[in-house]
Design a protein around this motif. Structure first.
Motif, PDB file in Angstrom:
ATOM      1  N   ALA A 199      74.618  54.513   2.273  1.00 41.87           N
ATOM      2  CA  ALA A 199      73.561  54.076   3.189  1.00 41.87           C
ATOM      3  C   ALA A 199      72.564  55.201   3.404  1.00 41.87           C
ATOM      4  O   ALA A 199      72.905  56.380   3.322  1.00 41.87           O
ATOM      5  N   PRO A 200      71.333  54.819   3.685  1.00 46.25           N
ATOM      6  CA  PRO A 200      70.335  55.863   3.954  1.00 46.25           C
ATOM      7  C   PRO A 200      70.709  56.613   5.229  1.00 46.25           C
ATOM      8  O   PRO A 200      71.321  56.050   6.138  1.00 46.25           O
ATOM      9  N   PRO A 201      70.337  57.880   5.299  1.00 42.29           N
ATOM     10  CA  PRO A 201      70.704  58.660   6.490  1.00 42.29           C
ATOM     11  C   PRO A 201      70.030  58.088   7.733  1.00 42.29           C
ATOM     12  O   PRO A 201      68.950  57.510   7.669  1.00 42.29           O
ATOM     13  N   LEU A 202      70.714  58.251   8.831  1.00 45.59           N
ATOM     14  CA  LEU A 202      70.174  57.767  10.106  1.00 45.59           C
ATOM     15  C   LEU A 202      68.926  58.556  10.459  1.00 45.59           C
ATOM     16  O   LEU A 202      68.813  59.749  10.175  1.00 45.59           O
ATOM     17  N   SER A 203      67.992  57.872  11.072  1.00 45.01           N
ATOM     18  CA  SER A 203      66.764  58.541  11.490  1.00 45.01           C
ATOM     19  C   SER A 203      67.058  59.473  12.659  1.00 45.01           C
ATOM     20  O   SER A 203      68.110  59.420  13.277  1.00 45.01           O
ATOM     21  N   SER A 204      66.110  60.278  12.981  1.00 53.10           N
ATOM     22  CA  SER A 204      66.314  61.228  14.066  1.00 53.10           C
ATOM     23  C   SER A 204      66.354  60.502  15.403  1.00 53.10           C
ATOM     24  O   SER A 204      65.954  59.349  15.525  1.00 53.10           O
ATOM     25  N   LYS A 205      66.813  61.201  16.377  1.00 50.13           N
ATOM     26  CA  LYS A 205      66.927  60.620  17.704  1.00 50.13           C
ATOM     27  C   LYS A 205      65.565  60.221  18.247  1.00 50.13           C
ATOM     28  O   LYS A 205      65.423  59.193  18.906  1.00 50.13           O
ATOM     29  N   VAL A 206      64.563  60.986  17.961  1.00 53.68           N
ATOM     30  CA  VAL A 206      63.205  60.687  18.427  1.00 53.68           C
ATOM     31  C   VAL A 206      62.746  59.344  17.864  1.00 53.68           C
ATOM     32  O   VAL A 206      62.202  58.505  18.572  1.00 53.68           O
ATOM     33  N   GLU A 207      62.989  59.118  16.569  1.00 57.43           N
ATOM     34  CA  GLU A 207      62.565  57.866  15.941  1.00 57.43           C
ATOM     35  C   GLU A 207      63.353  56.672  16.488  1.00 57.43           C
ATOM     36  O   GLU A 207      62.815  55.590  16.652  1.00 57.43           O
ATOM     37  N   ARG A 208      64.636  56.877  16.756  1.00 56.96           N
ATOM     38  CA  ARG A 208      65.456  55.769  17.273  1.00 56.96           C
ATOM     39  C   ARG A 208      65.079  55.400  18.692  1.00 56.96           C
ATOM     40  O   ARG A 208      65.154  54.247  19.088  1.00 56.96           O
ATOM     41  N   THR A 209      64.689  56.387  19.501  1.00 53.47           N
ATOM     42  CA  THR A 209      64.384  56.118  20.904  1.00 53.47           C
ATOM     43  C   THR A 209      62.930  55.778  21.157  1.00 53.47           C
ATOM     44  O   THR A 209      62.576  55.366  22.264  1.00 53.47           O
ATOM     45  N   ARG A 210      62.073  55.912  20.145  1.00 56.91           N
ATOM     46  CA  ARG A 210      60.657  55.612  20.310  1.00 56.91           C
ATOM     47  C   ARG A 210      60.499  54.122  20.623  1.00 56.91           C
ATOM     48  O   ARG A 210      61.041  53.260  19.962  1.00 56.91           O
TER      49      ARG A 210
END
Length: 186
Positions: free
Chosen positions: A121-132
């Motif tokens: 699976a592709p790596p998880l996005s950063s926390k900033v991108e997930r919480t935006r």
């Protein structure tokens, strides 16, 4: 009958205790690996208590069944032995069979497959991108919930007013005016 770290052991699941002050010290000594046998007198009709000679040249002391063995309290000795034999048989029956082995292998295969997919699976996005945009999404969900609850309230209110209107119409149909009442000729 022996002294163990859990208390005075009669059978596999029956542990007794007494009110002697040195009893806790004896449990500590037994915990270090030094178990010793004791002489006991057992009431065949009631397993709630036994009489144990705790030290040589001493009388017998009444010992009561501990809380962890309370399921056997008040039982006849034959019932206690029957229960212990039944538990041993159930333990033998619980050995793995082909069905349980197959279930275990299927579970392992599923876990292995999931781990492989997780690696690909592709790596998880950063926390900033997930919480935006999280606050906006939460506001939208709250607003939808508010709208659905208010529309439910409106529907309930409409149902109540319809019921009141129907009731008042039925009541008006049953009302007879005193002026239009027929007079009985006597």
């Amino acid at each position: 009958m022996s002294m163990t770290s859990k208390g005075i052991r009669l059978n596999d699941d029956m542990y007794y205790e007494c009110d002697r002050p040195e009893f806790e010290d004896w449990k500590t000594i037994a915990r270090s690996g030094a178990r010793w046998s004791m002489e006991a007198r057992i009431d065949q009709d009631n397993s709630s208590f036994i009489y144990v000679r705790l030290q040589k040249m001493e009388g017998f002391t009444r010992c009561t069944l501990m809380l962890q063995s309370s399921s056997l309290e008040g039982l006849h000795r034959a019932d206690v032995l029957f229960f212990e034999d039944w538990k041993k048989l159930e333990k033998i029956r619980a050995k793995p069979d082909t069905k349980s082995v197959e279930q275990h292998q299927r579970r392992k295969a599923i876990v292995k497959h999931a781990q492989g997919e997780a690696k690909n699976a592709p790596p998880l996005s950063s926390k900033v991108e997930r919480t935006r945009g999280m606050k906006e999404r939460r506001r939208e969900v709250i607003e939808e919930a508010r709208l659905s609850s208010s529309s439910a309230k409106v529907e309930r209110k409409n149902e109540e007013t319809n019921y009141v209107e129907q009731w008042s119409e039925e009541r008006n149909k049953k009302v007879v005016s005193l002026l239009k009442r027929k007079k009985d000729n006597d």
